[in-house]
Write a protein that holds these residues in place. Structure first.
Motif, mmCIF file in Angstrom:
data_model
loop_
_atom_site.group_PDB
_atom_site.id
_atom_site.type_symbol
_atom_site.label_atom_id
_atom_site.label_comp_id
_atom_site.label_asym_id
_atom_site.label_seq_id
_atom_site.Cartn_x
_atom_site.Cartn_y
_atom_site.Cartn_z
ATOM 1 N N ARG A 276 0.887 -1.148 0.089
ATOM 2 C CA ARG A 276 0.172 0.328 -0.725
ATOM 3 C C ARG A 276 0.751 0.912 0.469
ATOM 4 N N THR A 422 -12.101 -9.452 0.153
ATOM 5 C CA THR A 422 -11.897 -7.678 -0.225
ATOM 6 C C THR A 422 -11.152 -7.540 -1.270
ATOM 7 N N GLY A 430 -10.538 -2.615 -2.876
ATOM 8 C CA GLY A 430 -11.249 -2.217 -1.687
ATOM 9 C C GLY A 430 -12.969 -2.975 -1.833
ATOM 10 N N GLU A 431 -13.361 -3.241 -2.745
ATOM 11 C CA GLU A 431 -15.187 -3.673 -3.035
ATOM 12 C C GLU A 431 -14.722 -5.578 -2.108
ATOM 13 N N THR A 432 -15.893 -5.628 -1.941
ATOM 14 C CA THR A 432 -16.197 -7.383 -1.390
ATOM 15 C C THR A 432 -16.466 -8.147 -2.708
#
Length: 476
Positions: A276, A422, A430-432
């Motif tokens: 990150r 995730t 960041g999406e599920t």
């Protein structure tokens, strides 16, 4: 020597070592710097160290020096200090004591004279130099003056501490990292360097990285631009500005730090957190970019590869650390001159020489998915409408979605405690991802951020948004 033993001992070929030393020698001679030290790390281990140039010790009567540089000679590393501070801040985030979206003023008292814009700047914006803060603190030139001239936080801010709207562009700010150092001290209840020594330097075995020099250390010089003459640079303890560029270190210690930046160390930060930090935080201003900035890390393109790390400069010194995590390589370069040598390019070239002459071997494949029947049942082809994808299980119950045919959105997913995953990168970061089941418990489809993935293209048995034409697929 067999191929397997050559791979295991990690030594570089003599021709590669000579090429590295030649590059360092050319840089030292053409850059007109008193001394230069270079090093290369491969697979977490220092495989080459080179030194070039004259002595670096106390000045003599004629301006000469005594004692040559080694891998244990301390050099000032300037803004590489910022990456150390960023690691401390990300550790606070990983512990839940801080969030990257938190405004600075939520955790640190910002002097009234600084203005509300400074207090509203987020932690992420400060880490990525996108808070819009001024590049430098209030004068005089902080790198050459004692920290006592700025005894308190209010003394850091000039008349215009904010120069750009927050979050709009990258604007390098030494002032911002002074504030981050104060933030670490506020949340940890100890001076930032003591926190660094306890949480980072100690675990990584970096006992020669210090805020002030200790022998043996190189003296810093300015080289005259039109004559082969040198002038000693002053050595200042910069006080509140120290988190922006105070540290001294050695090639040996920086190789340990580079190995950590490339692969992670769970005692300090895991590989996911470092990944990150290597992600560009603000969109580069050029469409075809060769430089960007993450969270405390510079990103540059060199020789067809993306490097992450940091360069540094202080009066009398230049330094660089680069990593190429995908190739398990890193490099270090240290110089005791104010200017004259593109030290970032030198470190990139050292890494590139090894990458091109002796490319890294891939890690041997081994079974490590630890996938039970529930996960194995999810693998294989899935379809978003007519677009084909494959879902694979990776280590630690992680998933990877890849397009079949080359076009489409790929992403990796980490497992969560609630049974979802995730996204870690790409469009789905960041999406599920959810596994959806029918009343009988059987998997009906995958829900990925509202997108429905089915086992057959537009499966009529799945709840495809908009429905599926009852006549089905046609040949005409």
């Amino acid at each position: 020597m067999s191929d397997s033993s050559a791979d295991m001992d990690g030594e570089l070929l003599p021709e590669t070592r000579r090429a590295l030393l030649h590059r360092l020698a050319v840089a030292q001679a053409e850059g007109r710097v008193p001394s230069a030290v270079g090093a290369v790390v491969r697979d977490g281990r220092t495989v080459w160290t080179g030194v070039r140039g004259g002595a670096v010790g106390p000045p003599g009567a004629a301006g000469e020096t005594e004692g040559g540089p080694t891998a244990d000679t301390r050099y000032r590393i300037g803004s590489i200090t910022k990456t150390f501070v960023a690691v401390l801040v990300v550790r606070l985030c990983d512990e839940g004591l801080l969030d990257l979206s938190d405004p600075l003023g939520e955790h640190l008292e910002v002097p009234a004279g600084a203005g509300e814009e400074v207090a509203r700047a987020t932690v992420a914006q400060l880490l990525s130099h996108s808070a819009g803060l001024a590049a430098e603190p209030r004068g005089p030139w902080w790198e050459r003056t004692p920290g006592e001239l700025r005894p308190g936080p209010a003394d850091l801010f000039g008349e215009r501490p904010v120069r750009h709207p927050a979050g709009r562009r990258h604007h390098y700010s030494n002032l911002g990292y002074a504030l981050l150092g104060s933030l670490v001290e506020r949340l940890r209840g100890a001076p930032w360097y003591e926190v660094l020594r306890e949480e980072v330097l100690g675990p990584l075995g970096m006992d020669r990285t210090t805020p002030l020099p200790r022998e043996p250390y190189a003296r810093g010089w300015a080289v005259h631009p039109w004559a082969d003459a040198v002038l000693p640079e002053p050595l200042a303890d910069t006080g509140l500005m120290a988190p922006a560029g105070q540290l001294w270190s050695t090639a040996g210690d920086l190789c340990r730090f580079a190995a950590f930046l490339a692969a992670g160390d769970e005692r300090v930060l895991g590989a996911g957190s470092l990944a990150r930090m290597r992600t560009p935080a603000v969109a580069p201003e050029a469409e075809s970019w060769d430089q960007a900035y993450g969270l405390g890390m510079q990103l540059v393109r060199s020789g067809g590869r993306l490097l992450a790390g940091h360069t540094g400069s202080m009066p009398g010194f230049l330094a660089a650390v680069w990593t190429a995590p995908g190739e398990r390589l890193a490099s270090v370069a240290l110089v005791n001159a104010t200017s004259g040598l593109p030290v970032g390019g030198l470190a990139a070239d050292l890494l590139g020489i090894v990458a091109e002459r002796e490319p890294s071997f891939p890690e041997p494949w081994r079974p490590r998915s630890q996938a039970g029947p529930d996960l194995l049942a999810l693998t294989g082809p899935w379809y978003w409408g007519p677009s084909a994808f494959a879902l694979r299980v990776r280590e630690g119950r992680a998933l990877e979605l890849v397009p079949l045919g080359g076009a489409g959105r790929a992403s990796r997913f980490r497992p969560e405690a609630d049974g979802t995953w995730t996204g870690l990168d790409g469009y789905y970061a960041g999406e599920t991802l959810r596994v959806m089941r029918g009343a009988d418990g059987e998997v009906t489809h995958l829900d990925l951020g509202t997108f429905v993935l089915t086992r057959a293209p537009y499966d009529p048995e799945a709840p495809v948004p908009g429905g599926v034409d009852p006549q089905g697929w046609r040949a005409e």
